[in-house]
Design an enzyme around this catalytic site. Structure first.
Site, PDB file in Angstrom:
ATOM      1  N   LYS A 124       0.869  -1.183   0.000  1.00 29.62           N
ATOM      2  CA  LYS A 124       0.000   0.000   0.000  1.00 29.62           C
ATOM      3  C   LYS A 124       0.896   1.220   0.000  1.00 29.62           C
ATOM      4  O   LYS A 124       2.039   1.169   0.452  1.00 29.62           O
ATOM      5  CB  LYS A 124      -0.889   0.020   1.248  1.00 29.62           C
ATOM      6  CG  LYS A 124      -2.165   0.806   1.059  1.00 29.62           C
ATOM      7  CD  LYS A 124      -3.214  -0.025   0.382  1.00 29.62           C
ATOM      8  CE  LYS A 124      -4.401   0.787  -0.045  1.00 29.62           C
ATOM      9  NZ  LYS A 124      -5.501  -0.090  -0.516  1.00 29.62           N
ATOM     10  N   ASP A 164      -6.777   4.064  -4.950  1.00 29.01           N
ATOM     11  CA  ASP A 164      -7.491   3.851  -3.685  1.00 29.01           C
ATOM     12  C   ASP A 164      -8.206   5.185  -3.452  1.00 29.01           C
ATOM     13  O   ASP A 164      -8.389   5.958  -4.412  1.00 29.01           O
ATOM     14  CB  ASP A 164      -6.506   3.488  -2.551  1.00 29.01           C
ATOM     15  CG  ASP A 164      -7.214   2.989  -1.288  1.00 29.01           C
ATOM     16  OD1 ASP A 164      -7.609   1.823  -1.265  1.00 29.01           O
ATOM     17  OD2 ASP A 164      -7.392   3.770  -0.347  1.00 29.01           O
TER      18      ASP A 164
HETATM   19  O1  2IT Z   1      -7.948  -1.720  -1.318  1.00 34.45           O
HETATM   20  C1  2IT Z   1      -7.785  -2.226  -2.447  1.00 34.45           C
HETATM   21  O2  2IT Z   1      -7.865  -3.443  -2.636  1.00 34.45           O
HETATM   22  C2  2IT Z   1      -7.476  -1.325  -3.551  1.00 34.45           C
HETATM   23  N1  2IT Z   1      -7.413  -0.130  -3.334  1.00 34.45           N
HETATM   24  C3  2IT Z   1      -7.195  -1.866  -4.918  1.00 34.45           C
HETATM   25  C4  2IT Z   1      -5.761  -2.238  -5.049  1.00 34.45           C
HETATM   26  C5  2IT Z   1      -5.341  -2.682  -6.421  1.00 34.45           C
HETATM   27  O3  2IT Z   1      -4.149  -2.985  -6.560  1.00 34.45           O
HETATM   28  O4  2IT Z   1      -6.159  -2.740  -7.345  1.00 34.45           O
END
Ligand code: 2IT
Length: 447
Positions: A124, A164
């Site tokens: 993240k 996100d």
């Molecule tokens: O919280 C999540 O799963 C996302 N923000 C998507 C992350 C992604 O790599 O598509």
């Protein structure tokens, strides 16, 4: 497993990081029993290793606003766990972003990605940059400055960021533009959530919300219920809420509330296609006000300042906004108003007290890492299409998303069915995700 000791150690190393500690505590509580049946996990200190990120990048992001003033923000990328594949997870731009938030999100992402059936590790990232009130040019300059630091931490086989909260298709475009300039690499697979003309998967924007509703359908079917005619209250009006509202309506439910940081819009006759489309304009405006819906559709969307979506009478609650957005008091209000199901679409949207209240009072509950995994799963499908240099049509992507959400539901049932026959979806999701990551870590040795 010595949960208390592990938590005390973690707290000593990450003092005051509330969201992070909350997320770890929830998972450890769920897996304790299974963990204790596997002495090989204990011997390899799997849990002690799994709760710490592999590495954290922190960097300064400096950019110039429209007034010509210099602005400085902090940027982060947390590469949490690579046991089952390259690091994968979104970027969050929000004024409240701090390491604790991104650590909790990276930790959750590791288990969520494990549930998708696809080979993706957890990560993240993000920044405390606040998109509210920013112009398009400011967003572009910020994204470009952010990427000047991020680019050499990522790669299509190393770490693949996506969107996100505060990061959607527009931001991914600006980020990729700067990435390819700096890296001189033209593999669009380094980011997901791209535009449809340059490697983005069809249905990726819809996927989190669509997947959440597919999961909800399976959960309701297992409980002998369905969505048709049911009143749904959802929070937020961003990308996730938009996808959820679209699919909920299509499947015959009636969306009676959406909300924002400023309050709630009650929609007594149910949300219309026009309103759903308008949610996209609301997000693009960067005003961050749900009241705009009531201004646009007077008499149809009724705004109340300072209230949450959980004050509106509904059958099914779908938190689609932010962590800890649904408290124990909200859970009690929902139940008192007749709500009997809550599928968490946001990451850790419900506070622990709310989850316990739902579980102890006969309200069906499923956690975000299972319900919202369709988003990252479709990112995984985007990576596959990029690697194969092809794009699939909507049906192919939707069929695969359906299959994945069904499989996630099955994993929850397999690991979460209790002695009395009811399914504890929190336990089910946590144990299923844990077993996959732990097994991979064990097989890869002490690293
Ligand atoms: O919280 C999540 O799963 C996302 N923000 C998507 C992350 C992604 O790599 O598509």
């Amino acid at each position: 497993m010595k949960t208390a000791e592990i938590m005390a150690n973690l707290e000593a190393k990450h003092p005051g990081e509330k969201e992070y500690l909350q997320a770890v505590q929830e998972v450890l509580e769920s897996i304790e029993e299974v963990y204790n049946q596997h002495p090989e996990f204990e011997k390899a200190k799997i849990v002690e290793r799994m709760v710490e990120p592999d590495r954290i990048f922190t960097f300064r992001v400096t950019w110039v606003d429209d007034k010509g003033e210099v602005q400085t923000n902090l940027g982060y990328r947390i590469q949490f766990n690579s046991a089952i594949g390259p690091y994968k997870g979104g970027l969050r731009f929000h004024k409240a972003v701090v390491p604790s938030m991104l650590k909790f999100l990276g930790f959750e992402q590791t288990f969520k990605n494990a549930l998708t059936t696809l080979p993706m590790g957890g990560a993240k990232g993000g920044s405390d940059f606040d998109p509210v009130g920013k112009s398009n040019d400011e967003i572009m300059r910020f994204c470009q400055a952010f990427m000047t630091e991020l680019w050499n931490c990522i790669g299509p086989d190393q770490d693949i960021p996506a969107g996100d909260v505060g990061v959607g298709g527009r931001e991914i475009g600006f980020l990729y533009g700067m990435y390819k300039k700096l890296a001189r690499e033209y593999n669009t697979g380094v980011l997901t959530g791209k535009g449809a003309t340059w490697g983005g998967s069809i249905l990726r924007p819809e996927a989190t919300g669509f997947g959440a509703l597919y999961f909800t359908q399976h959960l309701l079917e297992k409980a002998g219920k369905d969505l048709v005619g049911k009143k749904v209250a959802l929070s937020g009006f961003g990308n996730v809420a938009w996808g959820a509202a679209t699919k909920a309506k299509e499947l015959g439910a009636k969306v009676v509330a959406i909300s924002g940081p400023d309050g709630v819009c009650e929609i007594p006759d149910g949300i219309t296609d026009e309103m759903i489309n308008y949610m996209l304009d609301m997000r693009a405006s960067n005003r961050n006000k749900v009241e705009d819906m009531a201004t646009k559709f007077p008499g149809k969307a009724l705004f109340t300042a300072g209230k949450k979506a959980w004050s509106v009478k509904c059958d099914i609650a779908l938190p689609c906004a932010f962590q800890n957005e649904l408290s124990e008091d909200d859970a009690k209000e929902l139940k008192a108003n007749g709500c009997w199901c809550c599928c968490e679409v946001s990451n850790m949207g419900c506070q622990p007290g709310a989850i316990h209240f739902f579980q102890n009072n006969g309200v069906l509950f499923a956690p975000g890492k299972a319900v919202n995994a369709g988003g990252v799963a479709t990112s995984g499908l985007e990576m596959t299409q990029n690697a194969e240099h092809i794009s699939w049509d909507a049906k192919e992507v939707d069929d695969k998303l359906h299959f994945i959400m069904k499989s996630i539901h099955e994993q929850c049932v397999k690991y979460g069915t209790q002695a009395d026959g009811h399914v504890d979806y929190v336990k089910g999701a946590n144990i299923a995700g844990f077993m996959k990551v732990a097994t991979a870590m064990l097989e890869q040795g002490i690293i």
